[in-house]
Scaffold this motif. Structure first.
Motif, short mmCIF file in Angstrom:
data_model
loop_
_atom_site.label_atom_id
_atom_site.label_comp_id
_atom_site.label_asym_id
_atom_site.label_seq_id
_atom_site.Cartn_x
_atom_site.Cartn_y
_atom_site.Cartn_z
N ILE A 16 1.05 -1.45 -0.23
CA ILE A 16 0.50 -0.08 0.36
C ILE A 16 1.11 1.34 0.41
O ILE A 16 0.42 2.18 -0.39
N ARG A 17 2.09 1.01 0.53
CA ARG A 17 3.15 2.50 0.62
C ARG A 17 3.17 2.42 -0.61
O ARG A 17 3.40 3.38 -1.32
N ALA A 18 4.28 1.38 -1.40
CA ALA A 18 4.74 1.79 -2.42
C ALA A 18 3.62 2.24 -3.41
O ALA A 18 4.13 3.07 -4.39
N ALA A 19 2.29 1.79 -3.34
CA ALA A 19 1.29 1.87 -4.56
C ALA A 19 1.67 3.73 -4.48
O ALA A 19 1.44 4.09 -5.42
N CYS A 20 1.58 4.22 -3.07
CA CYS A 20 0.96 5.48 -2.94
C CYS A 20 2.77 6.48 -3.83
O CYS A 20 2.69 7.84 -4.09
N ARG A 21 3.90 5.62 -2.91
CA ARG A 21 5.07 6.66 -3.77
C ARG A 21 5.13 5.78 -5.06
O ARG A 21 5.57 7.12 -5.81
N MET A 22 4.80 5.05 -5.46
CA MET A 22 4.90 4.57 -7.01
C MET A 22 4.29 5.88 -7.63
O MET A 22 4.53 6.29 -9.15
N GLY A 23 3.09 6.09 -6.92
CA GLY A 23 2.13 7.70 -8.20
C GLY A 23 2.97 8.75 -8.26
O GLY A 23 2.78 9.02 -8.81
N VAL A 24 3.60 8.62 -6.79
CA VAL A 24 4.02 9.76 -7.03
C VAL A 24 5.64 9.93 -7.75
O VAL A 24 5.69 10.67 -8.61
N LEU A 25 6.03 8.55 -7.64
CA LEU A 25 7.23 9.09 -8.67
C LEU A 25 6.41 8.22 -10.27
O LEU A 25 8.04 9.23 -10.71
#
Lengths: 296, 296
Positions: free
Chosen positions: A187-196
């Motif tokens: 879930i954290r990766a989902a948020c970070r990947m959206g930004v990146l």
């Protein structure tokens, strides 16, 4: 002040994710043995909240200030759901949780057999990286890294191992670490990947990180709470199963009320983290509240 | 003319791969639940020919004209063995080939149980991408893509599905396609990734492609032939098992002699493809011959 219409937002975004999952699995499936593709799509297209892709899209939109996002964002959204789906297919296997039903339908191995369920999971996992790595430079490398670290032995799979360990201490620290890995990391990766994938800056990435960590934990606490308080028809699976199986849950360790309070604190932390990223009461805040206020 | 000393070369390269696998799995294991790490390393460090990492290193060395290679090449070599190991762990499971022994030792699930074997395989697969994606720009993205496409639903996993299908036609085209996917795709990727990670040009990449495709097929034919002609002590597993299980092999479809001839033709094609990449009778030619002349 008009409050954000989450139902309408979710309807739009989930339909968008469904279309993306159908089209990407179609495109990737050309060279795939038909029975394998069918088994992969059986689980991939079985509905669900699509929380990880929705969060990935929401963070990209918050960074870009528009709903039109680059294909790289869409591919990350799909890859996240490929990984989440593979984890469900493998977790449901007889040697793991031995679940017969998932989202109101027979689990993958009940329909296609154990061997095919294992292989469908392996394919979904691997193809997620093909999707992300098929994107443009320079972001595809760092995005593959995010996805792999969140999903592997020191992320999601590590959390599943902590969950099935026989000698689990009934302690909040162990339970929290287990869920940070098992569901929180992705879930954290989902948020970070959206930004990146949207080209966001370091500040946006740090905010996505705090939000993702908090929402990930809140979401899992809510899952455990729903198993106690939910009803079978909106859950799509029997309720009370965790307690009956003696599973290790937040209500079992903290009690029901304290579990709800912890989830509420995490939601407040998440909303606070993104207040500079979106207008007051935008989709990220609404999604954070939804992570605990949902009925299934 | 002095012939290339393959035994000494393989001893050096395999020991180098063993050291890399130990150190990379150590470094990656810091945050991993101990039992999971133990299960992963049980299979990862169980010996074996290390063909894929050896080929990756050999192509990088041929491109660079020296044995000192960038860390990216070493990480690719390890990632290839992570993926190969995961595929063996999952293939050995009760619901797949149901094998009790591998490389002279009990298979992973016999030691750690089915659930942990599935999760160890999932981790090895995912961590392979963490390794490659942890490398430098600009190559890490394209290398992740190579690895994912070779390993996923239109590569290795697709081949395994063709292998376990109940309605396999006993035809050379099906058998060849199955092996191109099941073992060939990753062997070919090993050769290509060695070139790409070493910064080789398009000509070197095309040569690695032909060589990898030919050696991959030759290697699998030799595997099937060894099951008929080999002896149990050098194989580390019972021989004749394929025939006893009614498995679908080159000798069963083509006959033993024609299988050997096909393997020899593939070796010749591989050697021809790399003759401009290395001095006469170098490691790549020797490895191509070894792919069929080995005893285990």
């Amino acid at each position: 002040m008009p409050s954000f219409d989450l139902d309408s937002y979710l309807q739009t975004q989930v339909e968008r994710v469904e279309q993306l999952l159908r089209s990407r699995s179609d495109e990737m499936g050309v060279q795939v043995p038909p029975r394998l593709l069918e088994s992969m799509r059986y689980s991939l297209l079985a509905g669900g909240k699509r929380l990880r892709p929705v969060l990935c899209l929401a963070f990209a939109e918050a960074v870009l200030k528009q709903s039109n996002v680059p294909r790289m964002v869409e591919d990350c959204a799909c890859a996240l759901e490929f990984i989440h789906t593979y984890s469900l297919v493998h977790d449901d296997l007889p040697s793991m949780d031995n679940d017969d039903m998932r989202r109101g339908r027979p689990t993958n191995h009940k329909v296609y057999g154990e061997a095919m369920a294992i292989l469908a999971g392996d394919s979904l996992l691997t193809d997620a990286f093909a999707l992300v790595a098929g994107g443009p430079e320079p972001v595809r490398g760092v995005l593959c890294r995010e996805l792999a670290v969140a999903s592997g032995s020191s992320g999601m799979v590590g959390g599943q191992v902590l969950d099935i360990a026989e000698d689990r201490p009934a302690h909040i620290d162990y339970l929290t670490r287990m869920h940070r890995l098992k569901t929180g990391a992705l879930i954290r990766a989902a948020c970070r990947m959206g930004v990146l994938a949207a080209g966001g800056d370091a500040d946006a990435l740090a905010r996505a990180d705090v939000y993702g960590d908090s929402v990930g934990l809140a979401f899992q606490i809510a899952d455990d709470v729903l198993d106690v308080t939910g009803d079978a028809s909106s859950m799509g699976k029997p309720v009370g199963a965790d307690a009956a199986a003696g599973r290790f849950t937040f209500p079992a360790v903290l009690g029901l009320e304290e579990s709800k309070q912890l989830a509420a604190r995490k939601v407040a932390e998440a909303i606070d983290a993104v207040k500079t990223l979106e207008p007051h009461d935008g989709p990220l805040a609404a999604l954070a509240r939804y992570s605990v206020e949902r009925r299934s």
